[in-house]
Design a protein around this motif. Structure first.
Motif, PDB file in Angstrom:
ATOM      1  N   ALA A 108     -30.849   0.387 -20.951  1.00 27.36           N
ATOM      2  CA  ALA A 108     -30.605   1.253 -22.106  1.00 27.36           C
ATOM      3  C   ALA A 108     -29.187   1.821 -22.089  1.00 27.36           C
ATOM      4  O   ALA A 108     -28.433   1.691 -23.064  1.00 27.36           O
ATOM      5  N   LEU A 109     -28.829   2.466 -20.987  1.00 26.30           N
ATOM      6  CA  LEU A 109     -27.500   3.063 -20.885  1.00 26.30           C
ATOM      7  C   LEU A 109     -26.411   2.008 -21.018  1.00 26.30           C
ATOM      8  O   LEU A 109     -25.413   2.209 -21.724  1.00 26.30           O
ATOM      9  N   ARG A 110     -26.596   0.868 -20.366  1.00 23.06           N
ATOM     10  CA  ARG A 110     -25.586  -0.189 -20.411  1.00 23.06           C
ATOM     11  C   ARG A 110     -25.423  -0.745 -21.825  1.00 23.06           C
ATOM     12  O   ARG A 110     -24.310  -1.049 -22.259  1.00 23.06           O
ATOM     13  N   SER A 111     -26.518  -0.881 -22.564  1.00 19.02           N
ATOM     14  CA  SER A 111     -26.425  -1.378 -23.939  1.00 19.02           C
ATOM     15  C   SER A 111     -25.538  -0.479 -24.794  1.00 19.02           C
ATOM     16  O   SER A 111     -24.691  -0.950 -25.563  1.00 19.02           O
ATOM     17  N   ILE A 112     -25.741   0.828 -24.639  1.00 19.79           N
ATOM     18  CA  ILE A 112     -24.950   1.775 -25.435  1.00 19.79           C
ATOM     19  C   ILE A 112     -23.504   1.791 -24.954  1.00 19.79           C
ATOM     20  O   ILE A 112     -22.564   1.837 -25.760  1.00 19.79           O
ATOM     21  N   ALA A 136     -35.140   3.495 -23.357  1.00 18.01           N
ATOM     22  CA  ALA A 136     -35.920   2.265 -23.243  1.00 18.01           C
ATOM     23  C   ALA A 136     -35.121   1.109 -23.828  1.00 18.01           C
ATOM     24  O   ALA A 136     -34.188   1.308 -24.628  1.00 18.01           O
ATOM     25  N   PHE A 137     -35.481  -0.097 -23.442  1.00 20.73           N
ATOM     26  CA  PHE A 137     -34.807  -1.323 -23.863  1.00 20.73           C
ATOM     27  C   PHE A 137     -35.880  -2.274 -24.358  1.00 20.73           C
ATOM     28  O   PHE A 137     -36.679  -2.776 -23.566  1.00 20.73           O
ATOM     29  N   ALA A 138     -35.935  -2.490 -25.667  1.00 25.50           N
ATOM     30  CA  ALA A 138     -37.036  -3.248 -26.264  1.00 25.50           C
ATOM     31  C   ALA A 138     -36.547  -4.622 -26.706  1.00 25.50           C
ATOM     32  O   ALA A 138     -36.012  -4.792 -27.805  1.00 25.50           O
ATOM     33  N   LEU A 139     -36.746  -5.598 -25.830  1.00 26.84           N
ATOM     34  CA  LEU A 139     -36.419  -6.990 -26.134  1.00 26.84           C
ATOM     35  C   LEU A 139     -37.681  -7.854 -26.114  1.00 26.84           C
ATOM     36  O   LEU A 139     -37.984  -8.539 -27.083  1.00 26.84           O
ATOM     37  N   THR A 140     -38.430  -7.813 -25.010  1.00 26.04           N
ATOM     38  CA  THR A 140     -39.602  -8.658 -24.844  1.00 26.04           C
ATOM     39  C   THR A 140     -40.649  -8.379 -25.924  1.00 26.04           C
ATOM     40  O   THR A 140     -40.881  -7.232 -26.305  1.00 26.04           O
ATOM     41  N   PHE A 251     -27.292 -12.937 -29.685  1.00 20.82           N
ATOM     42  CA  PHE A 251     -28.087 -12.840 -28.475  1.00 20.82           C
ATOM     43  C   PHE A 251     -27.205 -12.892 -27.233  1.00 20.82           C
ATOM     44  O   PHE A 251     -27.622 -12.434 -26.159  1.00 20.82           O
ATOM     45  N   LYS A 252     -26.007 -13.431 -27.353  1.00 21.03           N
ATOM     46  CA  LYS A 252     -25.091 -13.427 -26.207  1.00 21.03           C
ATOM     47  C   LYS A 252     -24.784 -12.004 -25.762  1.00 21.03           C
ATOM     48  O   LYS A 252     -24.567 -11.747 -24.573  1.00 21.03           O
ATOM     49  N   ASP A 253     -24.756 -11.077 -26.722  1.00 21.37           N
ATOM     50  CA  ASP A 253     -24.520  -9.676 -26.369  1.00 21.37           C
ATOM     51  C   ASP A 253     -25.706  -9.122 -25.572  1.00 21.37           C
ATOM     52  O   ASP A 253     -25.522  -8.422 -24.568  1.00 21.37           O
ATOM     53  N   VAL A 257     -26.024  -7.820 -21.167  1.00 25.71           N
ATOM     54  CA  VAL A 257     -26.695  -6.694 -20.516  1.00 25.71           C
ATOM     55  C   VAL A 257     -27.644  -7.207 -19.428  1.00 25.71           C
ATOM     56  O   VAL A 257     -27.669  -6.684 -18.306  1.00 25.71           O
ATOM     57  N   LEU A 258     -28.408  -8.242 -19.753  1.00 24.45           N
ATOM     58  CA  LEU A 258     -29.382  -8.774 -18.803  1.00 24.45           C
ATOM     59  C   LEU A 258     -28.709  -9.325 -17.549  1.00 24.45           C
ATOM     60  O   LEU A 258     -29.175  -9.101 -16.427  1.00 24.45           O
TER      61      LEU A 258
END
Length: 403
Positions: A108-112, A136-140, A251-253, A257-258
């Motif tokens: 979450a923090l890294r995405s922002i 939270a990080f909602a991908l799946t 999706f590369k972005d 993060v992943l």
């Protein structure tokens, strides 16, 4: 009180992998170690009740253990080595607490930090890093795990708002309040720069009290029981246009993060493996069978040696990967290799440790079964073993097995 004292760290470092740590990195490690005395006595109970000790999230924020190496104004930035040591040490205490770092800081923090606007960073980075807010990080999604690139959650622009529709699953912190970074596929364009993002994947900041955001905590888990993970339904959730992460377009972005968090999982696996190895060693020295400690039996010494050899390899791989990361030379497939190797080895070490403790190995008080079961989750998230092998295999052969 437990019959055996197997909870104290033994500082296992047979090849002196950590002997040359920079003083500032060791200081951060000591800070993470200080959490153990407070948190470890509580975790078996929380894990047994499948409850989430949210007060410890705040405590980790107070100790500056949540930022995962991200630059947050007002907080000391951890080096890649220090961030890894924190992941290792907190996971040595408990896998759910280690997952808090992976979710709150790593994702979450890294995405922002990577893709957010100046205003978004000012609003969220500090509170998330200090544990004052939950992220939270909602991908799946229910039908898209390893093939998350095929996500079906959608976002469409409607005037000054975005409208999100879809479902997400296995979302840590997704039902505790705070903010969720929702990754969705754009329908009908919507690029701030005047171009089209139609079909692209973007990140959106959704506060969990937003109308239409429905989150149900997943129950019945036999792993990571002391953190809440949610199944989320997005029913025409409307958010202001200012809530899109402006730097995210494809999706590369998301993958950026992943990849950045994958090495953290390798360190986390090392923490779990260290905990169960040290528990097995302590138990072997205390448990008397046939008139002598288990540690005096040849077979037990052989198993301990095998466990230590695997653990030492995990340590050396993590230290080298962190060194490469600090130099800006770590390749994504090297992070995949570290994750692939360490979660596999952690499973093996935990299985051996549980067997060595006999019937006592299934008791929470002996600090093995909880780690063994939690390792099953980290072995899967941030890319399964199978997916990691294909990423590494493509790198070493030049041939893709994905298509």
């Amino acid at each position: 009180m437990p019959d055996y004292d197997v909870s104290l760290p033994l500082d296992t470092d047979y090849f002196a992998a950590f002997a040359q740590l920079a003083p500032e990195d060791r200081k951060v490690w000591d800070r993470a170690r200080s959490l153990s005395a407070e948190a470890l006595p509580q975790m078996n109970d929380y894990w047994d009740r499948a409850d989430y000790p949210l007060h410890l999230v705040k405590r980790m924020g107070e100790l500056n253990l949540l930022a995962d190496g991200i630059d947050v104004p007002g907080l000391e930035r951890m080096s890649p080595m220090a961030a890894g040591l924190v992941n290792m040490e907190v996971s040595r205490i408990d896998g759910s607490l280690g997952t808090v770092i992976a979710v709150q800081g790593g994702l979450a923090l890294r995405s922002i930090a990577y893709f957010g606007s100046a205003e978004q960073k000012e609003r969220w980075l500090g509170p998330l890093a200090r544990g004052e807010e939950y992220g939270a990080f909602a991908l799946t999604e229910p039908d898209h795990g390893s093939d998350s690139v095929g996500l079906t959650t959608t976002a469409r622009r409607d005037g000054d708002e975005w409208v999100l529709t879809g479902e997400k699953k296995w979302i840590g912190n997704g039902s505790v309040g705070g903010v969720t970074v929702v990754w969705a596929r754009v329908l009908g364009g919507g690029s701030e720069s005047g171009g089209s993002d139609d079909g692209g994947v973007r990140g959106f900041l959704v506060e969990q009290d937003t109308p239409g955001y429905e989150a149900q905590t997943i129950t019945g888990k036999a792993s990571l029981r002391a953190i809440f993970q949610a199944r989320i339904t997005l029913n025409e959730v409307r958010i202001p246009a200012s809530n899109v992460l402006p730097g995210s377009h494809t999706f590369k972005d998301t993958s950026k993060v992943l990849v950045a968090t994958r090495l953290g999982v390798a360190w986390s696996a090392l923490g779990h493996a260290t905990a169960v190895y040290e528990a097995a060693l302590s138990y072997a020295n205390q448990r008397i069978q046939f008139g002598k400690p288990l540690a005096k039996f040849q077979l037990v010494q052989e198993r301990l040696t095998q466990m230590l050899a695997e653990l030492t390899g995990m340590q050396l791989m993590c230290v080298q990967a962190a060194t490469l990361d600090a130099a800006g030379a770590l390749r994504p497939t090297q992070a995949s290799m570290a994750k692939y190797n360490n979660t596999r080895k952690a499973r093996q070490i935990a299985s051996t440790a549980r067997d060595m403790l006999g019937g006592n190995g299934i008791l929470l008080e002996n600090h093995v079964i909880r780690h063994l079961l939690d390792i099953e989750s980290i072995h899967t998230y941030e890319g399964t073993e199978s997916v990691q092998t294909l990423l590494i295999g493509r790198d070493i052969t030049g041939q893709s097995a994905f298509a």
